[in-house]
Design a protein around this motif. Sequence first.
Motif, PDB file in Angstrom:
ATOM      1  N   GLN A  37       1.054   8.062   2.352  1.00  0.00           N
ATOM      2  CA  GLN A  37       2.147   8.949   2.762  1.00  0.00           C
ATOM      3  C   GLN A  37       3.040   9.342   1.593  1.00  0.00           C
ATOM      4  OE1 GLN A  37       3.962   6.561   5.769  1.00  0.00           O
ATOM      5  NE2 GLN A  37       2.380   7.003   7.278  1.00  0.00           N
TER       6      GLN A  37
ATOM      7  N   THR B  45      11.563   8.081   5.376  1.00  0.00           N
ATOM      8  CA  THR B  45      10.300   8.740   5.026  1.00  0.00           C
ATOM      9  C   THR B  45      10.168   8.941   3.505  1.00  0.00           C
ATOM     10  OG1 THR B  45      11.369  10.783   5.634  1.00  0.00           O
ATOM     11  CG2 THR B  45       9.870   9.857   7.215  1.00  0.00           C
ATOM     12  N   SER B  46       9.176   9.718   3.104  1.00  0.00           N
ATOM     13  CA  SER B  46       8.687   9.740   1.723  1.00  0.00           C
ATOM     14  C   SER B  46       9.763   9.953   0.654  1.00  0.00           C
ATOM     15  CB  SER B  46       7.648  10.847   1.579  1.00  0.00           C
ATOM     16  OG  SER B  46       6.657  10.706   2.542  1.00  0.00           O
ATOM     17  N   ASP B  49      12.405   6.625   1.077  1.00  0.00           N
ATOM     18  CA  ASP B  49      11.549   5.462   1.280  1.00  0.00           C
ATOM     19  C   ASP B  49      12.292   4.129   1.301  1.00  0.00           C
ATOM     20  OD1 ASP B  49       9.325   3.961   1.638  1.00  0.00           O
ATOM     21  OD2 ASP B  49       8.829   3.859  -0.487  1.00  0.00           O
TER      22      ASP B  49
END
Lengths: 304, 184
Positions: A37, B45-46, B49
């Motif tokens: 991801q 999320t990315s 992180d």
Amino acid sequence: MSFDWIKLLGFIVTPLIASVVGFTYMGLSRKITARVQNRVGPSVSQSFIDVVKLYSKKTAIHHGLMQHMGPVFAITASITTLFFIPVLKDSLFFANFSFRGDLVFLMYIMVFGQLGMALGAGQTGNPNSAIGVSRGLSQMVGYKVPYVLGLLAIMVHFKTTNLQELIAVQDGFRNWMIFQMPLASIAGLLAYLGFMAYAPFDVPFAPAELASGPPSEFGGKYLALMMTSRSIFTFAKLVLFVDLFFGGASNFFELLIKTFVLYLFALFVGLVNPRFRTEQSIQFWWKWPTAIGALALLLVAWKG
Amino acid sequence: MDININDKDGRKIVDIIQSYASKHSLWVLAYGTGCGAIEIPPTMTSRYDAERFGITGRPTPRMADVLLITGYLATKTLKRVIRSYEQMQSPKYVIGFGSCTINGGMYWDSYNTIKSLDHYLPVDVYINGCMPRPEAVISGFVKLQEMISNGEAKGWEKYRDNIDLYRSQQKEVIKNWQMPDYNW
């Protein structure tokens, strides 16, 4: 029968190794998921840290005796399963309880942990747990069919129900079960995806939909026990499938490589797939994997 | 660090291992109370992180360690937050997120939001801003990790010891208290 000290030591060492390997694989899977991801991801030891934290929780509540016993049943079943699987080929130390009918016995004992979990989760009274349990048991009915058909074909063909004899016939790379009996192996390996319960078969856990399903009311030390059980059971399943289809392993290095490749197979399938609905996942197994397994059994019966 | 294992009054080696583990594995209850919850997805999320620090979301209060109060709290939501907090297993931590949890923020004169979260739940760390950006959220989490490793994040003990005081203050704002006094 004389008392075997080496075997006793093996019984103590095997679950420890299994849990360490299982937790490492779980940590690696989180790291790999993160890299896929485009993230940095947690450290590989994250699963160990998580489980130590859960064991060191100061409070733990339960809703009744059966919920108290559920995780204990799960870990008992995991360790029992591990005891009947020969971890290394021709090893006295890790052969454990392997006996003449162990493959048939394993088919039954591998369900016991999930049933214990179902009983434990049932007593929490959480509707998400109840839905998760019903989904998990329905899914088990799905993937057990190709699994049993594939294994039955292998057992009938080699006229044995002993795992060690099955490892012995797969001597050498060309004689691996996946090359000797490809149809039965494909049915078994598709059922293996269901055993691992990664996506698209993570129907019973479904964190975004069921609030993690059966374990949703378990916290603290109960959850820690369940995570330990899961790590041991993961290792047991991987070793069983390596023994069945990939010729077992004669040393630990070989075992780790084979089990990790097998683990990556389930993980990569999971990373690129969304989740099935319950009926979709049962339909998946009752269609092609069952047909392939039945064909394998028919071919064995036809050849005689 | 100078550690004496035989020192009974000091921190034992077990405490150090436990605080190390709880520091590096913070499971956040995925429960957004106000508009601030919109900053949680980018944090997880990315791009930012948060899992680098061992911070992940958990779906149920039984498994979670950190309750993140993201933004304003209506009195109706407060009731649910109290239930969720009391179902969490200690050691557990509360992070007040945004100005609304500190002094009411832009809802300072609203009739049905609470002004200061600290009156109702023991807050360990506040993150200022309206809204705090993901960098600020992560810095708040790192602050909480520092407090855990120093043994300072004891909000759950404060709540357990002063339960009567907290309960009376909670009942002042929640008029229809139709839930058991014992929630965990």
